[in-house]
Write a protein that holds these residues in place. Structure first.
Motif, PDB file in Angstrom:
ATOM      1  N   UNK A  47       0.803  -1.215   0.000  1.00  0.00           N
ATOM      2  CA  UNK A  47       0.000   0.000   0.000  1.00  0.00           C
ATOM      3  C   UNK A  47       0.838   1.268   0.000  1.00  0.00           C
ATOM      4  N   UNK A  48       2.127   1.185  -0.150  1.00  0.00           N
ATOM      5  CA  UNK A  48       2.974   2.368  -0.131  1.00  0.00           C
ATOM      6  C   UNK A  48       3.854   2.432  -1.367  1.00  0.00           C
ATOM      7  N   UNK A  49       4.284   3.645  -1.663  1.00  0.00           N
ATOM      8  CA  UNK A  49       5.246   3.856  -2.748  1.00  0.00           C
ATOM      9  C   UNK A  49       6.341   4.771  -2.229  1.00  0.00           C
ATOM     10  N   UNK A  50       7.544   4.627  -2.744  1.00  0.00           N
ATOM     11  CA  UNK A  50       8.649   5.441  -2.237  1.00  0.00           C
ATOM     12  C   UNK A  50       8.667   6.836  -2.851  1.00  0.00           C
ATOM     13  N   UNK A  51       9.229   7.755  -2.104  1.00  0.00           N
ATOM     14  CA  UNK A  51       9.481   9.099  -2.617  1.00  0.00           C
ATOM     15  C   UNK A  51      10.858   9.088  -3.271  1.00  0.00           C
ATOM     16  N   UNK A  52      10.941   9.542  -4.510  1.00  0.00           N
ATOM     17  CA  UNK A  52      12.210   9.513  -5.231  1.00  0.00           C
ATOM     18  C   UNK A  52      12.283  10.695  -6.182  1.00  0.00           C
ATOM     19  N   UNK A  53      13.421  10.840  -6.820  1.00  0.00           N
ATOM     20  CA  UNK A  53      13.585  11.885  -7.829  1.00  0.00           C
ATOM     21  C   UNK A  53      13.150  11.357  -9.184  1.00  0.00           C
ATOM     22  N   UNK A  54      12.480  12.207  -9.943  1.00  0.00           N
ATOM     23  CA  UNK A  54      11.955  11.780 -11.236  1.00  0.00           C
ATOM     24  C   UNK A  54      11.691  13.012 -12.088  1.00  0.00           C
ATOM     25  N   UNK A  55      11.251  12.779 -13.298  1.00  0.00           N
ATOM     26  CA  UNK A  55      10.819  13.851 -14.195  1.00  0.00           C
ATOM     27  C   UNK A  55       9.300  13.908 -14.186  1.00  0.00           C
ATOM     28  N   UNK A  56       8.757  15.060 -13.822  1.00  0.00           N
ATOM     29  CA  UNK A  56       7.306  15.254 -13.783  1.00  0.00           C
ATOM     30  C   UNK A  56       6.900  16.028 -15.035  1.00  0.00           C
ATOM     31  N   UNK A  57       5.945  15.486 -15.754  1.00  0.00           N
ATOM     32  CA  UNK A  57       5.489  16.117 -16.994  1.00  0.00           C
ATOM     33  C   UNK A  57       3.994  16.364 -16.927  1.00  0.00           C
ATOM     34  N   UNK A  58       3.609  17.592 -17.229  1.00  0.00           N
ATOM     35  CA  UNK A  58       2.188  17.935 -17.329  1.00  0.00           C
ATOM     36  C   UNK A  58       1.850  18.010 -18.808  1.00  0.00           C
ATOM     37  N   UNK A  59       0.796  17.329 -19.219  1.00  0.00           N
ATOM     38  CA  UNK A  59       0.468  17.248 -20.637  1.00  0.00           C
ATOM     39  C   UNK A  59      -1.032  17.157 -20.849  1.00  0.00           C
ATOM     40  N   UNK A  60      -1.443  17.453 -22.077  1.00  0.00           N
ATOM     41  CA  UNK A  60      -2.827  17.301 -22.514  1.00  0.00           C
ATOM     42  C   UNK A  60      -2.857  16.218 -23.581  1.00  0.00           C
TER      43      UNK A  60
END
Length: 388
Positions: A47-60
């Motif tokens: 039920x958990x996910x780790x916090x990590x560094x990633x690329x966040x992309x906002x798109x349509x």
């Protein structure tokens, strides 16, 4: 004589049954303890996910379709019965190439009469000049006759239909013997043909009923309709990705070329048309194919990010539930860029923290599953992308 009744011995059977009952009770107790104990590793990991560094992309992301970037419909400039059609669907043509002809007999007779009138007017003007008579009226008659000759010559030329652009014939709307009606205009399918006319042909809109429709299949573009809430965030020049529904695994980079300034309303839904230019044309791409268009609005690289499912938003307040020493603790956070699958966290979490997903949540969106909830950024068709 005394009769003795034989009574079956119960000792071994009773021991066996008692042992089975005890074993069942012990197994049930172990299962209950295992699956209901709070804070266990298996339940927590599920039920958990780790916090990590990633690329966040906002798109349509919206559906779209492929079309030629340059199309034209060739229509006769002179009406008359069609006497010849020189092309068929699928033929490649060059600009100015003859496509068809109509009967030009009437136009030729009109031209001959106009030329005779011009000769007579010119003779009258010459006589007036020789006799020093007023020539203004004679000169005006010559000018009028020249105009009639020019108009008659255009009708003769208009009996021959030529290609206004180079491309491929995609439709022939008639046959020999039909009436070749005339039409004007000079635009086509998203690309203006520049008023191209040659040999009497006229390029009309791609939605018209001209005799021959031509498309440049080497120049393709994509059109789509974007909901008004997302259209306000779009700007020309934004990068996009196009994927083909009928060609699995086929994608192409694109650029948002234009946004229609006028809205279209259908079933109370307001959308704005957009046009995207393809940087690379897949070999199997054809006009009319359906595609999925994803326009990238913003990107945040190498930032602390967490699954969008884990973020709860209420007004300006954003919180996540963190697993600390087997206990769940609600922690306020500050968010940056919101994607459909990932949300940038600017404060409140550090790498390695484990955040709790809702019990009804789907697959871990950080691995490409599940779709955003409240933190999804409100993007219709959500195209936010997570780790690349």
């Amino acid at each position: 004589m005394r009769v003795r009744r034989l009574i079956p011995a119960r000792g071994p059977s009773l021991l066996v049954n008692t042992g089975l009952v005890v074993a069942v009770l012990l197994a049930g107790g172990w299962a209950y303890t295992t699956f209901t104990a709070p804070g266990t590793a298996s339940a927590g990991e599920a039920r958990t996910v780790p916090v990590s560094r990633a690329t966040v992309t906002s798109a349509v992301s919206v559906p779209g379709s492929v079309r030629s970037a340059a199309t034209a419909t060739a229509t006769f400039a002179t009406a008359g019965p069609i006497t010849e059609i020189a092309v068929a669907v699928g033929d490649s043509v060059k600009k100015g190439q003859v496509l068809a002809r109509v009967d030009a007999s009437a136009a030729k007779r009109e031209l001959a009469a106009a030329e005779a009138d011009l000769d007579a007017a010119q003779d009258a003007a010459d006589r007036a000049a020789e006799t020093d008579s007023p020539t203004s009226q004679a000169d005006a008659a010559v000018t009028q006759a020249e105009l009639k000759v020019a108009a008659a010559r255009e009708k003769v030329d208009g009996a021959t239909l030529t290609a206004p652009i180079a491309g491929t014939v995609v439709a022939v709307n008639g046959s020999v013997g039909d009436s070749g009606t005339s039409a004007g205009g000079a635009t086509g399918g998203g690309a203006t043909t520049g008023g191209a006319t040659g040999g009497g042909s006229t390029a009309s809109g791609s939605g018209g009923d001209g005799l021959v429709q031509i498309a440049d299949l080497t120049r393709l573009e994509v059109t789509a309709a974007v909901p008004e809430a997302d259209a306000t965030r779009l700007k020309a020049g934004m990068p996009a990705t196009v994927s083909w529904n009928a060609l699995p695994g086929t994608t192409a980079d694109a650029t948002l070329a234009a946004i229609d300034p006028n809205a279209t309303t259908a079933n109370d839904v307001v959308t704005y048309g957009v046009t995207l230019s393809l940087k690379d044309r897949p070999d199997a791409a054809r006009p009319g194919q359906s595609v999925q268009v994803t326009v990238t609005l913003d990107t945040a690289e190498n930032v602390v990010a967490v699954s969008a499912l884990a973020v709860t938003s209420a007004g300006n307040r954003n919180t996540v539930t963190v697993l600390e020493n087997g206990s769940q603790v609600v922690r306020p956070v500050e968010v940056g860029l919101r994607g459909d699958q990932l949300v940038e966290i600017t404060s409140g979490l550090t790498e390695g923290d484990r955040v709790v997903l809702p019990s009804t949540g789907g697959a871990d969106p950080s691995t490409g599953g599940g779709r955003g909830g409240p933190a999804g950024g409100g993007l219709t068709g959500g195209g936010g992308r997570g780790n690349r």
